[in-house]
Each structure stands twice: as structure tokens, then as C-alpha cells.
Scaffold this motif. Sequence first.
Motif, PDB file in Angstrom:
ATOM      1  N   GLN A 192     -79.739 -25.822  55.802  1.00 20.47           N
ATOM      2  CA  GLN A 192     -80.828 -26.580  56.416  1.00 20.47           C
ATOM      3  C   GLN A 192     -81.651 -25.680  57.337  1.00 20.47           C
ATOM      4  OE1 GLN A 192     -82.181 -29.438  56.180  1.00 20.47           O
ATOM      5  NE2 GLN A 192     -83.061 -30.031  58.165  1.00 20.47           N
ATOM      6  N   LEU A 193     -80.956 -24.829  58.085  1.00 18.79           N
ATOM      7  CA  LEU A 193     -81.702 -23.920  58.975  1.00 18.79           C
ATOM      8  C   LEU A 193     -82.539 -22.942  58.168  1.00 18.79           C
ATOM      9  CD1 LEU A 193     -79.103 -23.137  61.812  1.00 18.79           C
ATOM     10  CD2 LEU A 193     -80.989 -24.790  61.836  1.00 18.79           C
TER      11      LEU A 193
ATOM     12  N   PHE B   3     -76.153 -32.938  62.487  1.00 15.53           N
ATOM     13  CA  PHE B   3     -76.800 -32.858  61.174  1.00 15.53           C
ATOM     14  C   PHE B   3     -75.955 -33.577  60.121  1.00 15.53           C
ATOM     15  CE2 PHE B   3     -77.022 -30.446  57.132  1.00 15.53           C
ATOM     16  CZ  PHE B   3     -78.331 -30.732  56.770  1.00 15.53           C
ATOM     17  N   HIS B   4     -74.646 -33.352  60.177  1.00 11.16           N
ATOM     18  CA  HIS B   4     -73.763 -34.006  59.203  1.00 11.16           C
ATOM     19  C   HIS B   4     -73.700 -35.505  59.410  1.00 11.16           C
ATOM     20  CE1 HIS B   4     -72.073 -30.827  56.721  1.00 11.16           C
ATOM     21  NE2 HIS B   4     -72.484 -30.073  57.712  1.00 11.16           N
TER      22      HIS B   4
ATOM     23  N   GLU C 201     -85.303 -31.749  62.645  1.00 14.51           N
ATOM     24  CA  GLU C 201     -84.971 -30.842  61.552  1.00 14.51           C
ATOM     25  C   GLU C 201     -83.676 -30.068  61.801  1.00 14.51           C
ATOM     26  OE1 GLU C 201     -88.652 -28.567  61.636  1.00 14.51           O
ATOM     27  OE2 GLU C 201     -89.174 -29.435  59.684  1.00 14.51           O
ATOM     28  N   THR C 202     -83.567 -29.477  62.981  1.00 13.72           N
ATOM     29  CA  THR C 202     -82.413 -28.601  63.233  1.00 13.72           C
ATOM     30  C   THR C 202     -81.273 -29.322  63.954  1.00 13.72           C
ATOM     31  OG1 THR C 202     -83.209 -27.887  65.389  1.00 13.72           O
ATOM     32  CG2 THR C 202     -83.953 -26.618  63.481  1.00 13.72           C
ATOM     33  N   ALA C 203     -81.511 -30.550  64.393  1.00 11.63           N
ATOM     34  CA  ALA C 203     -80.500 -31.328  65.116  1.00 11.63           C
ATOM     35  C   ALA C 203     -80.074 -30.669  66.426  1.00 11.63           C
ATOM     36  CB  ALA C 203     -79.286 -31.616  64.239  1.00 11.63           C
ATOM     37  N   GLU C 204     -80.883 -29.753  66.902  1.00  8.09           N
ATOM     38  CA  GLU C 204     -80.575 -29.174  68.216  1.00  8.09           C
ATOM     39  C   GLU C 204     -80.790 -30.227  69.299  1.00  8.09           C
ATOM     40  OE1 GLU C 204     -81.791 -24.673  68.463  1.00  8.09           O
ATOM     41  OE2 GLU C 204     -83.148 -25.755  67.157  1.00  8.09           O
TER      42      GLU C 204
ATOM     43  N   HIS D 297     -78.360 -19.334  74.268  1.00 13.64           N
ATOM     44  CA  HIS D 297     -79.309 -18.251  74.450  1.00 13.64           C
ATOM     45  C   HIS D 297     -78.577 -16.911  74.348  1.00 13.64           C
ATOM     46  CE1 HIS D 297     -82.748 -16.133  76.112  1.00 13.64           C
ATOM     47  NE2 HIS D 297     -81.895 -15.468  76.855  1.00 13.64           N
TER      48      HIS D 297
ATOM     49  N   TYR E  57     -75.324 -26.938  56.971  1.00 14.89           N
ATOM     50  CA  TYR E  57     -76.231 -26.869  58.127  1.00 14.89           C
ATOM     51  C   TYR E  57     -76.992 -25.548  58.123  1.00 14.89           C
ATOM     52  CZ  TYR E  57     -77.919 -26.789  62.940  1.00 14.89           C
ATOM     53  OH  TYR E  57     -78.720 -26.712  64.051  1.00 14.89           O
TER      54      TYR E  57
ATOM     55  N   GLN F 265     -76.629 -36.898  57.764  1.00 22.06           N
ATOM     56  CA  GLN F 265     -76.509 -36.894  56.301  1.00 22.06           C
ATOM     57  C   GLN F 265     -75.620 -38.021  55.815  1.00 22.06           C
ATOM     58  OE1 GLN F 265     -75.275 -32.906  55.160  1.00 22.06           O
ATOM     59  NE2 GLN F 265     -77.273 -32.731  54.156  1.00 22.06           N
TER      60      GLN F 265
ATOM     61  N   ILE G  46     -70.141 -32.599  70.480  1.00 22.54           N
ATOM     62  CA  ILE G  46     -70.945 -32.654  69.272  1.00 22.54           C
ATOM     63  C   ILE G  46     -71.861 -31.435  69.243  1.00 22.54           C
ATOM     64  CG2 ILE G  46     -72.718 -34.112  70.350  1.00 22.54           C
ATOM     65  CD1 ILE G  46     -72.954 -35.498  67.563  1.00 22.54           C
ATOM     66  N   SER G  47     -71.899 -30.772  68.097  1.00 23.62           N
ATOM     67  CA  SER G  47     -72.766 -29.596  67.938  1.00 23.62           C
ATOM     68  C   SER G  47     -73.937 -30.000  67.056  1.00 23.62           C
ATOM     69  CB  SER G  47     -71.987 -28.470  67.262  1.00 23.62           C
ATOM     70  OG  SER G  47     -71.699 -28.825  65.920  1.00 23.62           O
ATOM     71  N   PRO G  48     -74.982 -29.180  67.019  1.00 25.72           N
ATOM     72  CA  PRO G  48     -76.095 -29.487  66.106  1.00 25.72           C
ATOM     73  C   PRO G  48     -75.618 -29.623  64.662  1.00 25.72           C
ATOM     74  CG  PRO G  48     -76.763 -27.809  67.665  1.00 25.72           C
ATOM     75  CD  PRO G  48     -75.283 -28.032  67.891  1.00 25.72           C
ATOM     76  N   SER G  49     -74.703 -28.756  64.260  1.00 25.57           N
ATOM     77  CA  SER G  49     -74.190 -28.827  62.896  1.00 25.57           C
ATOM     78  C   SER G  49     -73.537 -30.188  62.650  1.00 25.57           C
ATOM     79  CB  SER G  49     -73.180 -27.693  62.681  1.00 25.57           C
ATOM     80  OG  SER G  49     -72.693 -27.684  61.370  1.00 25.57           O
TER      81      SER G  49
ATOM     82  N   LEU H 254     -71.238 -30.538  74.681  1.00 26.47           N
ATOM     83  CA  LEU H 254     -72.100 -29.966  73.640  1.00 26.47           C
ATOM     84  C   LEU H 254     -71.636 -28.610  73.112  1.00 26.47           C
ATOM     85  CD1 LEU H 254     -75.591 -30.794  75.244  1.00 26.47           C
ATOM     86  CD2 LEU H 254     -74.273 -32.167  73.626  1.00 26.47           C
ATOM     87  N   TYR H 255     -70.708 -27.942  73.776  1.00 27.05           N
ATOM     88  CA  TYR H 255     -70.423 -26.556  73.380  1.00 27.05           C
ATOM     89  C   TYR H 255     -68.941 -26.222  73.197  1.00 27.05           C
ATOM     90  CZ  TYR H 255     -75.293 -25.753  74.514  1.00 27.05           C
ATOM     91  OH  TYR H 255     -76.653 -25.809  74.521  1.00 27.05           O
TER      92      TYR H 255
ATOM     93  N   HIS I 224     -68.963 -22.460  64.065  1.00 31.93           N
ATOM     94  CA  HIS I 224     -70.124 -22.994  64.770  1.00 31.93           C
ATOM     95  C   HIS I 224     -71.084 -23.779  63.889  1.00 31.93           C
ATOM     96  CE1 HIS I 224     -68.578 -20.682  68.011  1.00 31.93           C
ATOM     97  NE2 HIS I 224     -68.729 -19.543  67.370  1.00 31.93           N
TER      98      HIS I 224
ATOM     99  N   ARG J  28     -76.397 -20.986  69.043  1.00 28.96           N
ATOM    100  CA  ARG J  28     -75.809 -22.033  69.864  1.00 28.96           C
ATOM    101  C   ARG J  28     -76.239 -21.900  71.316  1.00 28.96           C
ATOM    102  NH1 ARG J  28     -72.025 -25.533  69.173  1.00 28.96           N
ATOM    103  NH2 ARG J  28     -73.432 -26.462  70.667  1.00 28.96           N
TER     104      ARG J  28
ATOM    105  N   VAL K 277     -85.642 -24.919  57.313  1.00 35.85           N
ATOM    106  CA  VAL K 277     -86.521 -25.178  58.461  1.00 35.85           C
ATOM    107  C   VAL K 277     -87.145 -23.886  58.974  1.00 35.85           C
ATOM    108  CG1 VAL K 277     -86.562 -25.999  60.844  1.00 35.85           C
ATOM    109  CG2 VAL K 277     -85.182 -27.201  59.131  1.00 35.85           C
TER     110      VAL K 277
ATOM    111  N   THR L 168     -78.821 -20.875  80.898  1.00 40.52           N
ATOM    112  CA  THR L 168     -79.913 -21.280  80.002  1.00 40.52           C
ATOM    113  C   THR L 168     -79.598 -22.577  79.254  1.00 40.52           C
ATOM    114  OG1 THR L 168     -78.929 -19.599  78.554  1.00 40.52           O
ATOM    115  CG2 THR L 168     -81.032 -19.075  79.581  1.00 40.52           C
ATOM    116  N   GLU L 169     -78.353 -22.998  79.250  1.00 33.58           N
ATOM    117  CA  GLU L 169     -77.992 -24.211  78.512  1.00 33.58           C
ATOM    118  C   GLU L 169     -77.824 -25.437  79.415  1.00 33.58           C
ATOM    119  OE1 GLU L 169     -78.334 -21.476  75.987  1.00 33.58           O
ATOM    120  OE2 GLU L 169     -76.670 -21.084  77.326  1.00 33.58           O
TER     121      GLU L 169
END
Lengths: 806, 305
Positions: free
Chosen positions: B280-281, A795-796, A664-667, B189, B277, A799, A789-792, A704-705, B272, B187, B284, A730-731
Motif C-alpha cells: 500500500q505504501l 490499515f489491516h 491512504e497510509t493509515a498514519e 522520525h 501494508y 481492509q 495500534i500501528s499504521p500497518s 502507538l509504538y 513493523h 514509524r 501511495v 518528534t512523536e
Amino acid sequence: MSTRLFGESVQRVEDQRFLRGEGRYVDDVLVGTTGRDMLHAAVLRSPHAHARIVDIDVSGVLDLDGVHLVWTHDDLDGPMAEPLPLLIPHPSLTHGRTQYALAKDEVNYVGEAIAFVVADDRYVAEDAVGRIRVQYEFLPPVVGIAAARAAEHLVHDDVPGNVGARLEQENGDARAAIAAAPHTLSLDLTVERSASTPLEGRGTVARWDPDIGRLTVWTSTQTSTGVRAALAAKLGLDLGRVDVVTPDVGGGFGVKINHPWPEELLVPAAARLLGRVVKFTEDRREHFISSAHERGQVHHVEVGFDDEGRVLGLNVEFWHDHGAYTPYGLITPIVTSTQLLGPYKPGAYRVVFESLYTNTVMVTPYRGAGRPQGCFVMERTMDAIAAALGKDRTEVRAVNFIQPDEFPYDQGLIFQDGRELEYDSGDYPASLQRLKDLVGWDDFPKLREEMAREGRTVGIGLACYVEGTGVGPYEGAHVHIETSGKVKVATGLTTQGQGHATVFAQVVADVLGVPFEDVDVVTGDTRRMPYAVGTFASRSAVMSGSAVHLAALRAREKVLRIAADALEASEEDLEIVDGVVSVKGAPGSGASIDLRTVAVLSNPLRYAFDEASQAATQFSVGDPGKPPVAEDDEPGLEGRDFYSPQRSTYASGMHAVIVETDPETAEIKILKYAVVHDCGRLINPMIVEGQIQGGVAQGVGGALYERMAYDESGQLLNASFMDFLMPYVTEVPERIDIDHLETPSPLNPLGVKGAGEAGVIPSAAVFASAIEDAEGPSHPGLVITAMPISPSELFHLRQVHTEESR
Amino acid sequence: MKPAPFSFVRPQGLQHALEALAADPGAKVLAGGQSLVPLLSMRLAAPSTLVDINALPDLDHVRVDDSGVRVGALARQADVLGSDDVRRVQPLLSLALSQVAHATIRNRGTVVGSLVHADAAAELPMVLTLLGGSVSVASATGTRTIPAAELYAGPLESTLHHDEIAVEALFPGLGPGEGVAFEEVSRRHGDYALCGVAAVVRVEGAHVAEARVGYMSVADVPTVVDLTTALVEEVAQRPSRRARNQGELSDQAVSAAAELALQHLDPADDLHASSAYRAQLVRVLTAHALRAAHDDAVVRGGAPG
């Protein structure tokens, strides 16, 4: 026998100091009473990406209380007014350009230094900078590779097409091989800009001592000898009057190998003129817009392969964004173009790149230095071949590997150091097998099914790389056994946290048979070792490690010679254990002499000054009929030597990752990260693993960031740690599974290869592979061609893919 | 990154602070400084005077009473997060606070300071708005209470007057039949959320009586949308133990609720995340938060099931 330290996970001697906040960085130098008269510098930087400077008005500055100096380019003369050096020229760099210490007539990126102010403190200096008025005539900015290639506008009027360099290399006839191949594919692959972003930015402190006419400069650099030479040349000083000291450095990751930075010249020049200590400490925003970036490249790949996935021909074109200037030459794109090949042996290979000017911060190597891009290109290609043939990704790689019995293996290209790209050793099939075992490659389909039952999406990816490490030309070391028995080691390259004081002490302690605690290592101080190159390209263990080893051997030779004379024994019969020389096999029982006493004997003084020198009186060495110091000898128990290899040594490794992507969130979540690493013999496995873990963390950032977000006017939109997303603890993966393979290098006495950059090289490739794999079941055919690549963005991609498959 | 010159006062009493503030139209209040100090260092803000309120007495309270949680202007976010009373009386505040930045920032940052900084990407303004709380403010001429619904005028703009200091915030407690939930995606924590959603769901008997959802980072100001109409048909059932967060609200209902919410929101593009998106969040997280708040209400209320 002493325990051999080579290969042991000896605890880092540096860490107590660092963890207790006792590190001494440039900003800590001369703080307190000795620096009472210290002045502080600030720099006016261009707010525009491309403009002509019509006028600079500094009249509002000098009457500000506390301002001592303001300089623009007009105030510089002689070599200081010339462009900064182009450090690494190359015949293909036909249009190399470097900036001035302070901009002359034109600015070419947001952040370019225009004026330099020295004041009582940084607050006043920044106030003063705010009062300088500059009149600009705006020029159209060129931002991004597409704009640079289109060349509708030029960054430099005299560089047609914005092309700084074009370089082509070919081994075989790649285009013919592709044309004749049973299968072909073409790919377009992009890697965005990022940067080293060490937590300590740049910084320089300078003190001119008028009494002895000497300049001492403390600077946060990866090459103190380089800065020293540049400084002497630019300031017109004899080299012997300039000392450059590198104190603790809070990370470099490549950006601090470039030199001299404008401030590295301006601060010493101001200190000399004003007769006061001057300091410049770069702030974070300055670091983002006025140091250096890397990684931005666009690639086009044509590949021809057979039914097994064997690459018959590979043709790669790419475009490298080097920003506004080229002080570090073509190192990064050359590394991409050569190291792209990784552990593989394509039938034929052609590579051509263009290095392009843009109105952005200049580009110099960042940890990995073009390898992450090359690895991304090659590994994406391998994955694409596997997908096209419906084969397992590891099988396609395996059929392309150089085999263990094929070393040394000549790739038929010229590497970044101008030497042949010839791999010295490696065992890629063994690495792959270990990686598969470590990550659970063959069991992964089962895990995928289990997760799918819980509604979870997981994927696995792998990436392989080869890394040329330990480039020349040389490093040196000096080993001095003092009359206290303590051993002082100096090597000229600098340290940014690698643990050099630990590993070099391990090497020396083994050779000299002294306790580890008695060995003290100094790096990056030109007063102690004036001949050195620098810390970059994963070269310290190979280069200085070898030099330290050779220098210690020389000291040992002298120890044994003197001891043999004193003990009236033969050198071959002697050994050194715990700092005592005695006849082998009979420690304690026979005659012995400790290193303190040997050190005294090595330097025939007239006066006894302590116990060791008194003890030395019981021995007599040398021939009474000859001078106390023989003609071919010199006083002191020292050894000095240099190591200069014919070519680089090639380390290798393979990473695999299991990721989970949220439907759902593409995280994107990392479930498992595995590394098999081969850097030859390990001096200190714990330090190597630390390097790998740090590299993987930085690689996670890159994949990723992290990115440099420029807008079309050339403004960097995310010039802070709030918006430039360096990962936190944490990442990054909580655990990284590491396995070592050790195929020794035949090229150096220790059998070692470099390990500093390894962890970061395959990140973009391995994450792209795993994320694409995770998306496969829900979005078959979804391909990842650009990183990070980010979650956003994922997601694209989903799509677009869904729309296209309708 | 050094601030431009400014005058600094650290009054020992509120009245003095208010006078100092009133005396200089370019003055700013400094409390925890977690937003203001970086702005000063980057010279994005250059107040002529800083009125440091950290020495004011009796403003660091975290009190719980019949009306809810009262937080003084100098109570640190960590103090509020660490309070069991707060967690009992208004669990949503604790849930939201645990998502505010990092522990070191919460040690210094104040709840009230965050509220009046009025960042639509911050947790606390949204939570205050969702809960229908208020902020008490004082000036040299008197005091007044601003309801949360009237507190936010625009991006980073509160309705406090220049000469006013926010002295206390009131977060109303959890009402009977209510359950709460907080969900956000960021993005990294501790980063500002790309989208954050908090929900308060009230069940009466077997039915959803009220569902209000607050949003951050998807509109210019903290935005609360009443989604009750989308859920009134839903029957409250006790969620199974195995999947407590997978409540019994239907997919259809929560989707409808999210679409309704989107009509009131304006997710924007930034570095970001794209607006699509973020939308979408919203979908969700609205679904997750409604379900979780519903479960929470059912569990707290012991509704039939």
C-alpha cells in the motif's frame, strides 16, 4: 512574612546538575582513583526460553587472563542458593514461583541468569561469558496468553494449567443484573506487553570494607531499604553492617521496585569474597531480556445497561501474563481488577482474573501498574455503550459518575494494599466539563466537517480514570537544623527524577520559615534514614511529603520551645521568618534569635567553636536546677516523624485527544491533547505538569509504538531501541493543554494525592477512542479492541472491515 | 555490549590502509562507524582487525563538477546535506540525506560508508542507484569504478572485494527537463523507512519523457523501476500554485505506474509492517513521488501550461 512555597512552581533544584551532565549514577560511582581496583561483572543468560540445564562447563574461563571469578548455581550456598524472595505473597497466589540468583537445573525465559563472571573489565568479562558451555535439554516453550491458557505444555511442572493465581471479587450480583438489563454487550479486549525501559538500566556497585566489616552497596533501585534487608538476609550479614545508597537514578518507572535482582546479590557477594570493588552495569539488550515487562492482558467484558447508558451490571474476566516468575505477587492484576471501575459506580460488578505463567521475561509493575489496561477496558466499554445507544460518549460517562456528594465512596472491593477500595474525594462532573471546554468537545463536529472538506480525517476521544495513590505502609523523614542554620532533610524513599529535593524542600521551608536555598534533601540513603518503603505507586508526595511535613513540625516545636526560653517569651507569640525567630508582628524591633543560635542552644556543648556558638553564650536556656538535657529531651535541633495512612488516596483525571488518520497510509497524527488532572493540592504545579507530560509521552509510546514482539519460541525479536519504538520528541504532542482541579485529600496533612503515574493511564483508551472516531465516517462500525495500534494494523483493520461490509 | 577483541590500525596514507586491509582476511574498514560500531558492540560482527580510515588525507571532499556531485570517503553526511552546491546540482541527494537517521548520526556517518554498507532500507544506496551513479574503489593493486547498477549483490552485500576501499562516490547531477522527489514513511522520525520512494521525472515539452523510481525497504536490494510507459500519455501542465504537490498526472496513470512498480518489488513482513501494508505504501508513495517530481520538472523547466 516569607512567601509561602507550597503551591508555587519553584524551579527544580536538581536540573542544573542534570542538564550540565553532573548527575552521578551508579555507573559513575567510584570511578577514578578510588575505584582503581574495581572489577566488572557480566552474566551468562539463557538463549533458550525453556530448557533443562544438563551441564555447565566453565573450564575454558578461569585460565582467561583477567578473570577473577565465575559462579554457577553450584557455587552458591545457604540463602544465596535458595529462590529469590516472593516479595508480596497473596492468599490467591497459590502457585507463586521465583527464580534463583543463578538458574538451578532449568531456565524459563530467554535472558535468565545462568552464570556470573567477574573480570578486570567488562570486555574480558563478556569474553569469558562467551567461553562458558552449557548443555541444554529443550522443553517446549509457552509463549503468549493463548498458549498459557491452552496449557498444552507447562512452564513449571508443578503448576497445573500454568495458573499461578485466580482471584475473584464481586460487589452485588453482576450476572443477575446483566441478565435483567434492557441492553447488553460483550467485548473482547487485548493490551500487549510493553516495559518501563528507563534510559538507565539496572546497575550495582559494591565495596566490602574489611577494616570495619561493612558492606556498602550503590544500586539503581526504587527501594534502598528493601535491597538492604534482602541483602543482609541473603548474605547472612547483620542489617547494621549493610549500607545501601541510591545515587541519581536515570528512571525507574516501576521496574526498579522489584528487588533483589540476581546481580544485586551476586555483586556484593563477589565484592566481599574478592575484597575488591565490583560493578555490574546492565546493557540495553540485557535490560530487555532480563529485567521485567508488563501490560500483557486479555479481557472479556459482559455489560448490562439501561436506556441512558447507566451500567447496571459489569462482569469482567481477564487473563494476566506474568511471565516466568511472580516475585512481585499479584499487584498488577489486582490493580487492573479494582481500578478498572474508574470514576463510575456500576450497579453490580464482578471481576475474576487468572495470572498465568509463560516462558517470557517476568512481569512486575510498570508506571500505571495495571491501570492502563483497566482504563482501556472500562473506557472501551463506555464507548461501546454510547455507540449502541447512539449517545454522545461524554453523556454516557456522566450518567455513571460517582457524584461529588457521595464521597467517601466505597466500591465494595479490596485494593492492592489489602485495604477497602474507598475513594476519599473527587469531582468527576466538574472534571468532565473542564475537559470538554479544554479540548473543544462540543465544537468538534464543526472541525471534523472543515477537515473533511480538505480531504482530512479527524477523530476525538476521551478517557477517564481514578488512581489509588500513596499506598502504605509508611514513610518517614528526619529534619536536622544544623548550627550553620542550614536544614538537612532525609527521607528514605528513593528518587528517579521526580524532583523530590525540590518539593520536600518547599514543604520544609514553609514549616520552618527558612529560605528554600537553605534546605537540602537526601533520599534513598539507608545511612541517613533506615526506615522507608520505596518509590512506587505515585506515593512519594503523599507519603514522604506528609512525613517530611510532620518531621519539620516536630523540629519547629523544638525551635520554638528553645527560642521561647531564650527570649523569655511565650511559644505562641513567636514566628520564624527567614531563619530568625522573633515575636510575632514585631520582626526586627523586639528580641530575636536566629536558627543557628537556637541550634547551638539545643546541644549544650562545653566549647564555643564559631560565631553562632559564641552568640549563644548571651542566652541561657533551661532550668539551672536541672540537667542541661532534660530527661524527656535529647540534644540537637532535629525532628523525626512518620506518616502511615489508613488507606490510599484517590486521584483522578480525564484525557482527550484529537487525532488525524491518513486515509491512504493509515498514519496516526496527534493534533491536540488535553488533560484535566486532579491530584488534590499541588505542592509544585510545574513538577506535576512535568509528570503529566512525561506520562503522556510514555502513554503515546504504549498506545502507538511500543510492544514486546516475542516469537513462538520465546525469543524477543525487538530487544533494542532500534526495534522497540520508544517515541522521540518528534512523536509526542508538541503541546499538552493541562487544567488542574484541586479536591484536597482529607487523609493526609497536606491534602495531596499522587501524580506520578497519571499521565500514562488513559493513553491506550483515549487513542483507541479517537482513532475509532476518526475512522467512523469512512468505516462505520470499525471497532478497536487491541492496543497498541500501528499504521500497518490500522490499515489491516480497514481492509478487514471493508471486506466484512461487502 | 562490548566488542570481542580486535586489532586496530589507523593508517596515515591510503596505501598503508589498503595494505593493512589486504593483510588480514578478517579485517573491516571503519569510517563513520554508525552501522559497524553497534554491530561490534552486540558481537554480531567480530572482525579481527579494524582499519580506521579516518586519518587518511584528502578523502573528505564534497565537490561539484560537470558530471555531478563527488563525495569522498570521509565526507560526513552532514557536510553533504549542508552544501548549497549539492542542493543545486542534485537536489535529490539533499532531499534523501535529510531523511537519513538523525543529525547526530549524520555528523559522524559518511555517505560512502552508507553506500557500501549496502542496506536496502537505507536512502543513499537507492538514490545512487536511481541516479545511475558510481563508486570508485581502490585496492593495493589498483583502482576501479563500480556502476551503482552493479554495486549491490544482496542484502547488506556489496560487490566490493575484501581488499578494496571505496574512496569516492559520484552522484550525477540533475539533467535538463528533470525533476525529483523523495517520499518515505517511517514509524518514527529518523527511523529506517517502512517504504521509501524517490522519483526522477523528465519532461520534454508537454510530455513525460522518462520516469524512473527508486524503492527502499520493499526489496532485498535497492531497486529502481522505469515507469515511463505508464506515464508517456500524460501531458505536462504547469501545476497550480495552490497545490504544488498535487500535480496534473492523472490518478489512473499514477496508479498504473505503482502497480507496474509492484511487479518488480517484493515487500516483506516484519515487526513493523505487513507486506500488504508495504505494498500500500508503494502505491501511495509512488503516486506522491511521481506527482511531486513531475511538478518539480515542470517548475524547473518552465514548461508550458
